[in-house]
Design a protein around this motif. Sequence first.
Motif, PDB file in Angstrom:
ATOM      1  N   ASP A 198       0.760  -1.078   0.079  1.00 35.42           N
ATOM      2  CA  ASP A 198      -0.003  -0.061   0.007  1.00 35.42           C
ATOM      3  C   ASP A 198       0.804   1.056   0.000  1.00 35.42           C
ATOM      4  O   ASP A 198       0.452   2.433  -0.599  1.00 35.42           O
ATOM      5  CB  ASP A 198      -1.020  -0.187   1.201  1.00 35.42           C
ATOM      6  CG  ASP A 198      -1.955  -0.862   1.129  1.00 35.42           C
ATOM      7  OD1 ASP A 198      -2.323  -1.755   0.216  1.00 35.42           O
ATOM      8  OD2 ASP A 198      -2.637  -1.438   2.131  1.00 35.42           O
ATOM      9  N   GLN A 199       1.992   1.369   0.722  1.00 29.19           N
ATOM     10  CA  GLN A 199       2.746   2.438   0.863  1.00 29.19           C
ATOM     11  C   GLN A 199       3.587   2.663  -0.484  1.00 29.19           C
ATOM     12  O   GLN A 199       3.533   3.901  -1.228  1.00 29.19           O
ATOM     13  CB  GLN A 199       4.213   2.048   1.711  1.00 29.19           C
ATOM     14  CG  GLN A 199       3.485   2.241   3.223  1.00 29.19           C
ATOM     15  CD  GLN A 199       4.634   1.952   4.106  1.00 29.19           C
ATOM     16  OE1 GLN A 199       5.674   1.487   3.781  1.00 29.19           O
ATOM     17  NE2 GLN A 199       4.305   2.109   5.229  1.00 29.19           N
ATOM     18  N   CYS A 225       2.272   2.113  -3.539  1.00 31.79           N
ATOM     19  CA  CYS A 225       1.399   2.287  -4.353  1.00 31.79           C
ATOM     20  C   CYS A 225       0.902   3.857  -4.247  1.00 31.79           C
ATOM     21  O   CYS A 225       0.717   4.602  -5.185  1.00 31.79           O
ATOM     22  CB  CYS A 225      -0.112   1.635  -4.171  1.00 31.79           C
ATOM     23  SG  CYS A 225      -0.045  -0.009  -4.897  1.00 31.79           S
ATOM     24  N   ASP A 226       1.051   4.360  -2.922  1.00 30.49           N
ATOM     25  CA  ASP A 226       0.830   5.645  -2.735  1.00 30.49           C
ATOM     26  C   ASP A 226       2.012   6.478  -3.233  1.00 30.49           C
ATOM     27  O   ASP A 226       1.721   7.600  -3.766  1.00 30.49           O
ATOM     28  CB  ASP A 226       0.749   5.840  -1.142  1.00 30.49           C
ATOM     29  CG  ASP A 226      -0.517   5.216  -0.722  1.00 30.49           C
ATOM     30  OD1 ASP A 226      -1.614   5.028  -1.341  1.00 30.49           O
ATOM     31  OD2 ASP A 226      -0.548   4.894   0.700  1.00 30.49           O
ATOM     32  N   SER A 227       3.428   5.929  -2.867  1.00 30.88           N
ATOM     33  CA  SER A 227       4.247   6.652  -3.546  1.00 30.88           C
ATOM     34  C   SER A 227       4.446   6.962  -5.191  1.00 30.88           C
ATOM     35  O   SER A 227       4.845   7.961  -5.475  1.00 30.88           O
ATOM     36  CB  SER A 227       5.692   6.188  -3.258  1.00 30.88           C
ATOM     37  OG  SER A 227       5.780   4.625  -3.762  1.00 30.88           O
ATOM     38  N   SER A 230       1.557   6.880  -7.157  1.00 28.14           N
ATOM     39  CA  SER A 230       0.237   7.472  -7.397  1.00 28.14           C
ATOM     40  C   SER A 230       0.556   8.779  -8.261  1.00 28.14           C
ATOM     41  O   SER A 230      -0.418   9.314  -9.122  1.00 28.14           O
ATOM     42  CB  SER A 230      -0.592   7.689  -6.220  1.00 28.14           C
ATOM     43  OG  SER A 230      -0.011   8.802  -5.366  1.00 28.14           O
ATOM     44  N   ASP A 231       1.605   9.676  -8.132  1.00 26.67           N
ATOM     45  CA  ASP A 231       1.555  10.983  -8.564  1.00 26.67           C
ATOM     46  C   ASP A 231       2.756  10.780  -9.947  1.00 26.67           C
ATOM     47  O   ASP A 231       2.973  11.834 -10.562  1.00 26.67           O
ATOM     48  CB  ASP A 231       2.299  11.854  -7.636  1.00 26.67           C
ATOM     49  CG  ASP A 231       1.438  12.204  -6.564  1.00 26.67           C
ATOM     50  OD1 ASP A 231       0.012  12.072  -6.730  1.00 26.67           O
ATOM     51  OD2 ASP A 231       1.733  12.706  -5.424  1.00 26.67           O
ATOM     52  N   CYS A 233       0.865  -0.268  -9.371  1.00 23.76           N
ATOM     53  CA  CYS A 233      -0.326  -0.727  -8.372  1.00 23.76           C
ATOM     54  C   CYS A 233      -1.263  -1.532  -9.165  1.00 23.76           C
ATOM     55  O   CYS A 233      -1.912  -2.406  -8.684  1.00 23.76           O
ATOM     56  CB  CYS A 233      -0.997   0.386  -7.773  1.00 23.76           C
ATOM     57  SG  CYS A 233       0.274   1.329  -6.640  1.00 23.76           S
TER      58      CYS A 233
END
Length: 484
Positions: A468-469, A471-473, A475-476, A484
């Motif tokens: 999950d971390q 994927c968050d990194s 995302s931009d 992801c």
Amino acid sequence: PPPGGAPPPPPPPPGSARGAPPPPPPAGGGPPPPPPPPVAKSTTKALHWAPLNAGASVENTIFAKAADVEDVAMDVDVKALAEVFSQSARAPKVNVAAKPDAAKAKEPVVGGKRGSNVEIAVKRVQKALKAGLGKDEKEKEFTPATLVTLFLSLGERPGRVDRQELLSLLPTVSPTPEEAEKLAAAAPEALKFPDLCLFEFAKMERSQPRLNVVRELLGFDDGLRIMAQQTEKIAEGVAAVLGSTVLQRLLQWVLVVGNEMNRGNFRLGGGQAAGFKIDSLPSILATKSADGSRTVLDFLVATVAERDAAALDVSSLDTLKPDSFKSTVAGVVDECRKLRKMLETAHAEAGKIPTLQKDKSKPAPTQHDLLFAASVNSELHKYNAEFGKAEAAAYTLQAQAEKLLNYLMVPKAKPEDVLSIVHTFKDRYAQAVEAHRRAKLREYTEAPAKRMKKSMDDIAAAMSMRRDQLCDSFSDSDSDGEFC
């Protein structure tokens, strides 16, 4: 009449036999042949067989061969045959009882079931007496008088003769007054061996005191043996409870748990009770948890296992068995009093058999009196010593039972009831300890698998969090989330 014919024959005279019509007259008009003479019926009994008809052929049979025998008169003495096999003759009645005096069988005076018991008892007496005889003496035949004399000399060979066996048989081989009267009226040569033995016993003087002594001694012996067994079993149970340190520690743990449960309930001690009566133990077994899955006993075992493992072993109470409280202490003491009375009665009855002629106006003691008195005095001496020990043990048990009741704070209870309560608590406690041990063993064997499963679950959770971390990194980024 038929037309053109002769008139019909006249009817038969009255009283004549009516049967088939007579044969027609022979041709030519002659008179008929005279009838055959009547055959006289045999007066003998009939011989039932399967006969051959008169016209049957017997050629080549045994009867044809017999017909060829010559010089043999084939006739019988009809008169003798009629006398022997006459139908009217009756077999004469045979008087079975009418036998010569020399052939008379000896019938027992004492018959039936009683006679059978006497015969069996006499055989047992012979067997018991022969066990105490020498090799040469065993070959001799017992006469009734010798048998009775040896029977009453029980004290001569105490090491080899089963005296208790002989004493137990004395009431059976002693005749009743009615039997003694019948035996006295009978001729001695017509008596069987068991009857002769009864006859010899019937001649004894003062037979009733003898029977009274034997009856009391037999009852005393059985009662003493039973009382000694009961005393021993109850004493074992009392000693096990009084000497058990494990029971002391368990009851202290029960007190701790109970005070905690009754805190604030002043009717039940308010959590400050110094002790409790032993008859409260059943409530430990009956009180269940809120969900009904456990009892106070289960909680007690878990607590003791964690903090006082030495109190888990209650094997020191194994001598407390159900036999310890099947009999009562009061019953043992009452039996002791009865046995003392029986012993006193036996002494009194034995005193009625004289051994010395103090008064010359009375009959002198017989040989049977002296032999029986010597034997009975020996038995009484032995029983006095045994009863002294049994009586001391009974009253010691009574004192120990009172100590047990005060020790367990139930002075008015019955000792057997208290022992039963402790026995039940001990058994249920041992069962709970075994169940707790199995649960701990199962938990220990299953622990590695549980720890491995928890580790795998933790790794999976950590990997999911890391994903999950990541994927968050991203995302931009320009990948538009393809990672992801």
